[in-house]
Design a protein around this motif. Sequence first.
Motif, PDB file in Angstrom:
ATOM      1  N   GLN A 320      27.682 -21.653  24.482  1.00 27.81           N
ATOM      2  CA  GLN A 320      27.765 -20.199  24.377  1.00 27.81           C
ATOM      3  C   GLN A 320      29.011 -19.743  23.623  1.00 27.81           C
ATOM      4  O   GLN A 320      28.982 -18.720  22.938  1.00 27.81           O
ATOM      5  CB  GLN A 320      27.755 -19.568  25.778  1.00 27.81           C
ATOM      6  CG  GLN A 320      26.598 -20.001  26.661  1.00 27.81           C
ATOM      7  CD  GLN A 320      25.254 -19.540  26.109  1.00 27.81           C
ATOM      8  OE1 GLN A 320      25.160 -18.565  25.399  1.00 27.81           O
ATOM      9  NE2 GLN A 320      24.193 -20.277  26.455  1.00 27.81           N
ATOM     10  N   LYS A 330      25.907 -15.206  23.895  1.00 29.25           N
ATOM     11  CA  LYS A 330      24.840 -15.652  24.779  1.00 29.25           C
ATOM     12  C   LYS A 330      23.575 -15.932  23.985  1.00 29.25           C
ATOM     13  O   LYS A 330      23.190 -15.159  23.100  1.00 29.25           O
ATOM     14  CB  LYS A 330      24.571 -14.596  25.850  1.00 29.25           C
ATOM     15  CG  LYS A 330      25.720 -14.418  26.832  1.00 29.25           C
ATOM     16  CD  LYS A 330      25.352 -13.457  27.944  1.00 29.25           C
ATOM     17  CE  LYS A 330      26.504 -13.342  28.956  1.00 29.25           C
ATOM     18  NZ  LYS A 330      26.174 -12.430  30.073  1.00 29.25           N
ATOM     19  N   LYS A 331      22.921 -17.037  24.340  1.00 29.44           N
ATOM     20  CA  LYS A 331      21.687 -17.424  23.666  1.00 29.44           C
ATOM     21  C   LYS A 331      20.850 -18.283  24.604  1.00 29.44           C
ATOM     22  O   LYS A 331      21.396 -19.040  25.422  1.00 29.44           O
ATOM     23  CB  LYS A 331      21.981 -18.176  22.363  1.00 29.44           C
ATOM     24  CG  LYS A 331      22.892 -19.375  22.516  1.00 29.44           C
ATOM     25  CD  LYS A 331      23.220 -20.026  21.183  1.00 29.44           C
ATOM     26  CE  LYS A 331      24.428 -19.431  20.546  1.00 29.44           C
ATOM     27  NZ  LYS A 331      25.685 -19.698  21.260  1.00 29.44           N
ATOM     28  N   SER A 332      19.537 -18.173  24.514  1.00 28.64           N
ATOM     29  CA  SER A 332      18.644 -18.982  25.336  1.00 28.64           C
ATOM     30  C   SER A 332      18.437 -20.346  24.686  1.00 28.64           C
ATOM     31  O   SER A 332      18.881 -20.600  23.560  1.00 28.64           O
ATOM     32  CB  SER A 332      17.298 -18.265  25.507  1.00 28.64           C
ATOM     33  OG  SER A 332      16.671 -18.098  24.253  1.00 28.64           O
ATOM     34  N   LEU A 333      17.738 -21.235  25.398  1.00 30.69           N
ATOM     35  CA  LEU A 333      17.502 -22.580  24.868  1.00 30.69           C
ATOM     36  C   LEU A 333      16.631 -22.566  23.611  1.00 30.69           C
ATOM     37  O   LEU A 333      16.713 -23.472  22.789  1.00 30.69           O
ATOM     38  CB  LEU A 333      16.847 -23.451  25.941  1.00 30.69           C
ATOM     39  CG  LEU A 333      17.742 -23.914  27.095  1.00 30.69           C
ATOM     40  CD1 LEU A 333      16.912 -24.648  28.130  1.00 30.69           C
ATOM     41  CD2 LEU A 333      18.866 -24.793  26.589  1.00 30.69           C
ATOM     42  N   SER A 334      15.808 -21.536  23.457  1.00 26.69           N
ATOM     43  CA  SER A 334      14.933 -21.475  22.288  1.00 26.69           C
ATOM     44  C   SER A 334      15.686 -21.105  21.016  1.00 26.69           C
ATOM     45  O   SER A 334      15.199 -21.359  19.911  1.00 26.69           O
ATOM     46  CB  SER A 334      13.812 -20.458  22.528  1.00 26.69           C
ATOM     47  OG  SER A 334      14.353 -19.167  22.776  1.00 26.69           O
ATOM     48  N   ARG A 348      23.289 -24.790  16.687  1.00 28.86           N
ATOM     49  CA  ARG A 348      23.729 -24.623  18.079  1.00 28.86           C
ATOM     50  C   ARG A 348      24.414 -25.882  18.610  1.00 28.86           C
ATOM     51  O   ARG A 348      25.477 -25.809  19.237  1.00 28.86           O
ATOM     52  CB  ARG A 348      22.514 -24.282  18.945  1.00 28.86           C
ATOM     53  CG  ARG A 348      22.788 -24.223  20.433  1.00 28.86           C
ATOM     54  CD  ARG A 348      21.493 -24.305  21.210  1.00 28.86           C
ATOM     55  NE  ARG A 348      21.765 -24.241  22.643  1.00 28.86           N
ATOM     56  CZ  ARG A 348      21.553 -23.156  23.393  1.00 28.86           C
ATOM     57  NH1 ARG A 348      21.079 -22.052  22.839  1.00 28.86           N
ATOM     58  NH2 ARG A 348      21.813 -23.177  24.675  1.00 28.86           N
TER      59      ARG A 348
END
Length: 405
Positions: A320, A330-334, A348
Amino acid sequence: MITYEFKIKGKEPQYRAIDEAIRTSQFIRNKCLRFWIDNKGVNKYNLSAYCAVLAKEFPFANELNSTARQASAERCWAGITRFFDNCKKKIAGKKGFPRFKKNQRSVEYKKSGWKLTEDRKRITFTDKKWIGSFKLIGTYDLHFYQVEQIQRVRLVKRADGYYCQFGIQAENTQEVEPTGKSIGLDVGLNHFYTDSSGAKIDNPRYLRKSERRLKRLQRQVSKKVKGSNNRKKAINRLGRKHLRVSRQRKDFVVKLARCVVISNDIVAFEDLKVRNMVKNHHLAKSISDAAWSQFREWIQYFALKFGKVAVAVPPHFTSQNCSGCGQIVKKSLSIRTHACKCGVILDRDENAAINILIKALKLLGYISNTVGHTEINACGEMLLYLNLETAFKQERSVKQESPSL
């Protein structure tokens, strides 16, 4: 201590004698554990003395060499000690209370109960189990060590045969020239790892590739009558396939870890709790197939062997945080691309690997904690230079885009 392993070649009665020795060793270990449970205040020496009592009470236990009986008691005490250590450390969840063994696959001897020939090509076991003499098949040369250096001899049963392991008391260190490089590793499922320079290693996925064959072999086991010889043969075929997969995985991990450690003076990686991560049933198989824990163990082993530095850093916010400015994005796994307001756009996993490296260098004191400032210090006789193109190339790109910085 180093371990050399040889495959042993003998006759069928000898293999049955090894099986009997393994069952006896398992019996003694379980008896020692029951003795510890039923009697308060039992220590390591009480368990060793209890082995002599078992030898007098059970004739088949007396047939096993006395040092092998003591080694079984030591195995039991090792599990008890590990349980107490986990309690003292206040580890969350189950503390690993020692369990009774149901399918032990090895028996261990100490200094007696075995004898090597002068050419070191055969070994003879001299206890009353009548195991006999075996030919040692392998590429290691035991002539480099004295017989007195061999502390343990272990017979191991696997799906593809029987093996003999020698635990040798010897130094296992090598001197290599410093490379002046440092690397951060971020392990993953899409790629086995991504390092701080952006290089990626593909995940071999040995279990996934063999899954179709494994399912077919498992169905063959299920179709056979329980207790029949055909079922035993089917179980052996299934075990051989699983053994092949585990050996493929280990070979890949060992070679890769050795290459990483030799090429760098500092190797940084995340201190992941894989035991907790596999509780996610959607990813458990893929995580287990990736062998992250095994990779970490071999990195630490080779770092100790070659005199390098292996650092495990906390995994919090490595994905993150921005490696350029330190702000949380903030970022999701996708989301597989890290894009920050400061202008840093990275993969990432590469961003996480750089953050891991920066954390490790801060822990070691090679760089200061001041954002935007890099200070390189000397450590002993070896000066480790931080590669700005790998760890801080984002900061340099930001400076080029913004002259005010």
